[in-house]
Write an enzyme that holds these catalytic residues in place. Sequence first.
Site, mmCIF file in Angstrom:
data_model
loop_
_atom_site.group_PDB
_atom_site.id
_atom_site.type_symbol
_atom_site.label_atom_id
_atom_site.label_comp_id
_atom_site.label_asym_id
_atom_site.label_seq_id
_atom_site.Cartn_x
_atom_site.Cartn_y
_atom_site.Cartn_z
ATOM 1 N N PHE A 18 0.860 -0.867 -0.183
ATOM 2 C CA PHE A 18 -0.099 0.050 -0.386
ATOM 3 C C PHE A 18 1.081 1.138 -0.108
ATOM 4 C CE2 PHE A 18 -4.594 -1.023 0.354
ATOM 5 C CZ PHE A 18 -4.325 -1.931 0.384
ATOM 6 N N GLU B 70 -7.500 3.320 -5.431
ATOM 7 C CA GLU B 70 -8.456 3.601 -4.941
ATOM 8 C C GLU B 70 -8.377 5.003 -3.962
ATOM 9 O OE1 GLU B 70 -8.089 1.359 -1.150
ATOM 10 O OE2 GLU B 70 -8.701 -0.605 -2.004
ATOM 11 N N CYS C 69 -14.086 10.234 7.499
ATOM 12 C CA CYS C 69 -12.339 9.542 6.946
ATOM 13 C C CYS C 69 -12.344 9.248 8.068
ATOM 14 C CB CYS C 69 -11.742 10.907 6.688
ATOM 15 S SG CYS C 69 -10.237 9.798 6.127
ATOM 16 N N ASP C 70 -11.588 7.788 7.641
ATOM 17 C CA ASP C 70 -10.790 7.205 9.224
ATOM 18 C C ASP C 70 -9.696 6.945 8.632
ATOM 19 O OD1 ASP C 70 -10.531 5.892 7.453
ATOM 20 O OD2 ASP C 70 -11.719 3.842 8.868
ATOM 21 N N THR C 71 -8.183 7.414 7.999
ATOM 22 C CA THR C 71 -7.148 7.765 7.405
ATOM 23 C C THR C 71 -6.334 8.565 7.946
ATOM 24 O OG1 THR C 71 -8.131 6.071 6.098
ATOM 25 C CG2 THR C 71 -6.071 7.090 5.960
ATOM 26 N N CYS D 183 -6.006 15.252 0.360
ATOM 27 C CA CYS D 183 -7.115 15.201 -0.136
ATOM 28 C C CYS D 183 -7.425 16.294 -0.898
ATOM 29 C CB CYS D 183 -7.563 13.968 0.675
ATOM 30 S SG CYS D 183 -9.613 13.825 0.382
ATOM 31 N N CYS E 130 -15.975 15.374 2.644
ATOM 32 C CA CYS E 130 -16.367 14.284 2.923
ATOM 33 C C CYS E 130 -15.328 14.319 4.746
ATOM 34 C CB CYS E 130 -15.375 13.286 2.803
ATOM 35 S SG CYS E 130 -14.746 11.527 2.939
ATOM 36 N N HIS F 61 -9.441 -6.488 7.102
ATOM 37 C CA HIS F 61 -7.719 -6.317 7.994
ATOM 38 C C HIS F 61 -7.761 -6.238 9.059
ATOM 39 C CE1 HIS F 61 -8.915 -2.846 5.611
ATOM 40 N NE2 HIS F 61 -8.855 -1.968 6.320
HETATM 41 S S1 SF4 Z 1 -12.316 8.941 3.093
HETATM 42 FE FE1 SF4 Z 1 -9.996 10.124 3.734
HETATM 43 S S2 SF4 Z 1 -8.823 10.187 2.199
HETATM 44 FE FE2 SF4 Z 1 -10.895 9.429 0.876
HETATM 45 S S3 SF4 Z 1 -12.018 11.196 0.150
HETATM 46 FE FE3 SF4 Z 1 -12.911 11.094 2.286
HETATM 47 S S4 SF4 Z 1 -11.472 12.786 3.372
HETATM 48 FE FE4 SF4 Z 1 -10.127 11.867 1.427
#
Ligand code: SF4
Length: 218
Positions: free
Chosen positions: A24, A115, A48-50, A30, A45, A212
Amino acid sequence: MYRVKEAFYTLQGEGAQSGRAAVFCRFSKCNLWNGREQDRAAAVCNFCDTDFVGTDGQNGGRFETADALANHIRQLWPAGEGRPYVVCTGGEPLLQLDEALIAAFHQAGFEVGVETNGTLPAPAGIDWLCVSPKADAEVVIRECNEVKLVYPQPLALPERFTDIQAEHYFLSPMASPSLLEGGLDPVKQSNTRKATDYCLKHPRWRLTLQMHKIVGID
Ligand code: SF4
């Protein structure tokens, strides 16, 4: 210059490639959220969990050339084993991924998966394209290998995306963004039930779970 938050070798946990070994490559930044908690509520958005901010994660960094990044990623694949596969993710990878980097990955022997939130055009040469639409952000990619929709999103109902040409359509139950470190998540349990019900009523859609997280790997 390519900016990478982190890169790691693991198993793909979602979608039609679930269970497949992959490196990965998480790109920084973003276009739908700046990654700062104080701006989450106002972001396009907001679930988000990242962590995609900066370049300070495991194997992250700044790479001056496509070859430098492809060679870096190549070091993370076990030598001589299988068909190397890299998943370009983020953040939003299409802010940075270009044809030069795809060519460098191919030159290094990789199949290239991506992705994306689908709001930016995709460069040519991608081997596996997963579009994950977000809220009311316009999706400009009209053809891909799989659509993976986090569900439910009031402004992104599944029926909005069935005109995207794809081999697979997946629903992924939304987790609570406040439970980043794992643990019981009643919100996700409830959303899994809702996604299951939707798939039973609309069998074009399949349920995908974050394998995962279930098995406790990255
Ligand atoms: S989930 Fe996170 S990385 Fe994906 S579009 Fe939304 S803010 Fe961006």
